[in-house]
Design a protein around this motif. Structure first.
Motif, PDB file in Angstrom:
ATOM      1  N   UNK A 199       0.828  -1.201   0.000  1.00 15.26           N
ATOM      2  CA  UNK A 199       0.000   0.000   0.000  1.00 15.26           C
ATOM      3  C   UNK A 199       0.864   1.253   0.000  1.00 15.26           C
ATOM      4  N   UNK A 200       1.910   1.253   0.817  1.00 11.18           N
ATOM      5  CA  UNK A 200       2.819   2.394   0.843  1.00 11.18           C
ATOM      6  C   UNK A 200       3.560   2.537  -0.476  1.00 11.18           C
ATOM      7  N   UNK A 201       3.925   1.410  -1.047  1.00  6.79           N
ATOM      8  CA  UNK A 201       4.590   1.420  -2.357  1.00  6.79           C
ATOM      9  C   UNK A 201       3.703   2.103  -3.391  1.00  6.79           C
ATOM     10  N   UNK A 202       2.436   1.673  -3.453  1.00  5.84           N
ATOM     11  CA  UNK A 202       1.530   2.197  -4.484  1.00  5.84           C
ATOM     12  C   UNK A 202       1.213   3.666  -4.272  1.00  5.84           C
ATOM     13  N   UNK A 203       1.067   4.066  -3.008  1.00  4.63           N
ATOM     14  CA  UNK A 203       0.620   5.440  -2.753  1.00  4.63           C
ATOM     15  C   UNK A 203       1.758   6.444  -2.777  1.00  4.63           C
TER      16      UNK A 203
ATOM     17  N   UNK B 247      17.463   2.528  -4.867  1.00  7.78           N
ATOM     18  CA  UNK B 247      18.831   3.024  -4.826  1.00  7.78           C
ATOM     19  C   UNK B 247      19.019   4.058  -3.718  1.00  7.78           C
ATOM     20  N   UNK B 248      18.001   4.874  -3.483  1.00  8.18           N
ATOM     21  CA  UNK B 248      18.114   5.951  -2.510  1.00  8.18           C
ATOM     22  C   UNK B 248      17.933   5.483  -1.064  1.00  8.18           C
ATOM     23  N   UNK B 249      17.133   4.433  -0.856  1.00  8.59           N
ATOM     24  CA  UNK B 249      16.747   4.046   0.499  1.00  8.59           C
ATOM     25  C   UNK B 249      17.921   3.740   1.426  1.00  8.59           C
ATOM     26  N   UNK B 250      18.882   2.906   1.029  1.00  4.94           N
ATOM     27  CA  UNK B 250      19.955   2.590   1.987  1.00  4.94           C
ATOM     28  C   UNK B 250      20.691   3.833   2.477  1.00  4.94           C
ATOM     29  N   UNK B 251      21.000   4.750   1.561  1.00  2.00           N
ATOM     30  CA  UNK B 251      21.712   5.957   1.966  1.00  2.00           C
ATOM     31  C   UNK B 251      20.825   6.866   2.816  1.00  2.00           C
ATOM     32  N   UNK B 252      19.529   6.927   2.478  1.00  2.00           N
ATOM     33  CA  UNK B 252      18.605   7.725   3.277  1.00  2.00           C
ATOM     34  C   UNK B 252      18.553   7.215   4.715  1.00  2.00           C
ATOM     35  N   UNK B 253      18.438   5.913   4.888  1.00  2.00           N
ATOM     36  CA  UNK B 253      18.340   5.348   6.235  1.00  2.00           C
ATOM     37  C   UNK B 253      19.655   5.529   6.994  1.00  2.00           C
TER      38      UNK B 253
ATOM     39  N   UNK C  37      21.018  14.587  -4.134  1.00  2.00           N
ATOM     40  CA  UNK C  37      21.016  13.337  -4.883  1.00  2.00           C
ATOM     41  C   UNK C  37      20.193  13.382  -6.164  1.00  2.00           C
ATOM     42  N   UNK C  38      19.107  14.155  -6.171  1.00  2.00           N
ATOM     43  CA  UNK C  38      18.247  14.139  -7.365  1.00  2.00           C
ATOM     44  C   UNK C  38      18.092  15.521  -7.980  1.00  2.00           C
ATOM     45  N   UNK C  39      18.658  16.541  -7.358  1.00  2.00           N
ATOM     46  CA  UNK C  39      18.561  17.883  -7.906  1.00  2.00           C
ATOM     47  C   UNK C  39      17.392  18.664  -7.344  1.00  2.00           C
ATOM     48  N   UNK C  40      17.470  19.984  -7.467  1.00  2.00           N
ATOM     49  CA  UNK C  40      16.456  20.852  -6.877  1.00  2.00           C
ATOM     50  C   UNK C  40      15.079  20.637  -7.488  1.00  2.00           C
ATOM     51  N   UNK C  41      15.010  20.378  -8.790  1.00  2.00           N
ATOM     52  CA  UNK C  41      13.719  20.246  -9.462  1.00  2.00           C
ATOM     53  C   UNK C  41      12.959  19.016  -8.985  1.00  2.00           C
ATOM     54  N   UNK C  42      13.679  17.974  -8.586  1.00  2.00           N
ATOM     55  CA  UNK C  42      13.019  16.721  -8.191  1.00  2.00           C
ATOM     56  C   UNK C  42      13.020  16.510  -6.674  1.00  2.00           C
ATOM     57  N   UNK C  43      13.601  17.462  -5.955  1.00  2.00           N
ATOM     58  CA  UNK C  43      13.763  17.298  -4.507  1.00  2.00           C
ATOM     59  C   UNK C  43      12.441  17.078  -3.782  1.00  2.00           C
ATOM     60  N   UNK C  44      11.467  17.957  -3.998  1.00  2.00           N
ATOM     61  CA  UNK C  44      10.226  17.885  -3.224  1.00  2.00           C
ATOM     62  C   UNK C  44       9.452  16.606  -3.520  1.00  2.00           C
TER      63      UNK C  44
ATOM     64  N   UNK D 197       7.631  11.369  -1.463  1.00  2.00           N
ATOM     65  CA  UNK D 197       7.430   9.930  -1.580  1.00  2.00           C
ATOM     66  C   UNK D 197       8.179   9.144  -0.530  1.00  2.00           C
ATOM     67  N   UNK D 198       9.430   9.498  -0.307  1.00  2.00           N
ATOM     68  CA  UNK D 198      10.270   8.704   0.586  1.00  2.00           C
ATOM     69  C   UNK D 198       9.876   8.855   2.051  1.00  2.00           C
ATOM     70  N   UNK D 199       9.375  10.020   2.454  1.00  2.00           N
ATOM     71  CA  UNK D 199       9.078  10.197   3.882  1.00  2.00           C
ATOM     72  C   UNK D 199       7.905   9.327   4.329  1.00  2.00           C
ATOM     73  N   UNK D 200       7.023   8.938   3.390  1.00  2.00           N
ATOM     74  CA  UNK D 200       5.945   8.021   3.744  1.00  2.00           C
ATOM     75  C   UNK D 200       6.264   6.580   3.435  1.00  2.00           C
ATOM     76  N   UNK D 201       7.135   6.364   2.453  1.00  2.00           N
ATOM     77  CA  UNK D 201       7.441   5.000   2.016  1.00  2.00           C
ATOM     78  C   UNK D 201       8.577   4.366   2.811  1.00  2.00           C
ATOM     79  N   UNK D 202       9.626   5.139   3.088  1.00  2.00           N
ATOM     80  CA  UNK D 202      10.786   4.592   3.792  1.00  2.00           C
ATOM     81  C   UNK D 202      10.418   4.219   5.226  1.00  2.00           C
ATOM     82  N   UNK D 203      11.076   3.227   5.798  1.00  2.00           N
ATOM     83  CA  UNK D 203      10.817   2.864   7.208  1.00  2.00           C
ATOM     84  C   UNK D 203      11.432   3.895   8.146  1.00  2.00           C
TER      85      UNK D 203
END
Length: 387
Positions: A97-101, A119-125, A144-151, A156-162
């Motif tokens: 569910x978290x993946x899809x949303x 790719x981003x998750x291990x470094x984020x954690x 990591x992804x640039x200013x245009x893609x930052x938000x 996505x990651x703040x709800x998806x990542x553990x």
């Protein structure tokens, strides 16, 4: 076995510690009721005040600080406070569910894919081994992804990542500016694996574990109820219940609907007294079922669950929603949607005195930004319950 609507109500109140406050620790109380809705920082405190004998807010402060109780995005893709040892199970069941949303919509709109999330998750954690503010997280994402893609990436990651929300020292442990910390290792059933990044499939062992937790805290319940609670497809829920044959007991609901419960679980008699309560905003007892008529009379549902999803703090009388309340100068303002007896008002007044003392200890009036809803309520009897 057939169970009546009133027996369902009393079973829910019993599992949710609402037939009488119990002398449990904060951690044990949270585990008994499975999860506390936590998007409003004060709500877990009020929820436990309603359920535990001699509840001390500092005990929940300490549980959050010590991470025996953690706050994270889980069921219905919203914030819940749960026992730390239950988090891996609930997170694993919620993974698809978290993946899809969270990896669609704004994340994909930023030109990112689930492979990018992998790719981003291990470094984020690793970065979040200690608490990080939203600003720090956005800066990390921008590198990591640039200013245009930052938000889009961080949304996505703040709800998806553990990630857990880290206490910020605010009045109710969490303030308006959140901090995040990576979910740490905790004990968990060996049969339930750590969530697999970017998984689209429900992990059967995790879903079965979630169902057993849910039935312990909210049963008896239907397939639709479980699916509503976890935002998991009904097909997967049915398959998990079949696999739990022998661990769950079939029942028949008041309308002939198939229900399931744990054998030997508490199901008090229909005439069991239910004391009045002043329920927190978004209390789980109001939201944990597909059919919310178990606790909310259908005519009152649009009054207490607003179209934007706000769920007002409610009066619970004889086990059912009977109105709403809000703190005001001088006490608690209670609005009843139907006439209440003198004994009901006396019981609510006693609860209001206790609640006023709890709030005064924190030096705050909660839920003030939701008071605009009161102008949209129908004419009803309103009383100021003074301390």
């Amino acid at each position: 076995m057939i169970i009546t609507a009133r027996e369902l109500n009393r079973a829910t109140l019993s599992r949710q510690l609402l037939l009488g406050r119990e002398p449990l620790s904060v951690s044990d109380g949270v585990r008994r009721v499975v999860a506390l809705q936590a998007q409003e920082p004060a709500s877990p405190y009020l929820a436990l005040w309603n359920r535990l004998t001699d509840f001390a807010p500092t005990a929940l402060d300490d549980a959050f600080t010590g991470r025996s109780v953690v706050k994270a995005t889980l069921m219905r893709i919203t914030l819940h406070a749960v026992h730390a040892e239950d988090y891996p199970v609930l997170r694993a069941a919620m993974q698809p569910t978290l993946y899809a949303s969270r990896l669609g919509s704004r994340f994909a709109g930023a030109g990112l894919t689930p492979a990018d999330a992998d790719e981003l998750l291990p470094e984020l954690l690793d970065f979040a081994r200690r608490p990080r503010t939203s600003a720090e997280m956005r800066a990390w994402a921008e590198e990591r992804v640039g200013a245009a893609r930052r938000d889009g990436a961080w949304w996505g990651l703040k709800g998806y990542a553990p990630l857990h929300h880290a206490p910020t020292g605010a009045t109710w442990s969490f303030g308006p500016r959140p901090s995040f910390v990576a979910a740490g290792p905790t004990s968990r059933p060996a049969a339930v694996p750590v969530p697999v990044p970017a998984s689209r499939e429900v992990e059967p062992g995790a879903l079965r574990a979630l169902i057993l937790c849910y039935l312990a805290g909210f049963g008896p319940a239907s397939v639709a109820d479980v699916a509503q609670f976890a935002m998991v497809g009904r097909t997967a829920v049915r398959a998990a219940l079949r696999a739990l044959d022998g661990s769950v007991e079939p029942l028949q609901g008041p309308d002939g609907e198939a229900l399931f419960d744990l054998p030997g679980a508490s199901r008090p008699a229909a005439d069991t007294p239910a004391p009045p309560r002043l329920m927190a905003m978004w209390d789980s007892v109001l939201l944990a079922y597909a059919d919310r008529g178990r606790v909310i009379p259908p005519a009152y549902r649009p009054l207490v669950i607003r179209r934007n999803g706000d769920v007002l703090p409610t009066l619970l009388v004889d086990g059912h929603v009977a109105g709403v309340w809000r703190p005001v100068d001088g006490g608690v303002e209670a609005t009843a949607f139907h006439p209440l007896s003198s004994a009901d008002w006396d019981g609510l007044a006693e609860e209001a005195r206790s609640l006023t003392a709890l709030l005064a200890d924190r030096g705050t009036i909660v839920y003030g930004r939701y008071h605009h809803w009161w102008s949209k309520l129908p004419d009803a009897e309103t009383r100021l319950l003074r301390p």
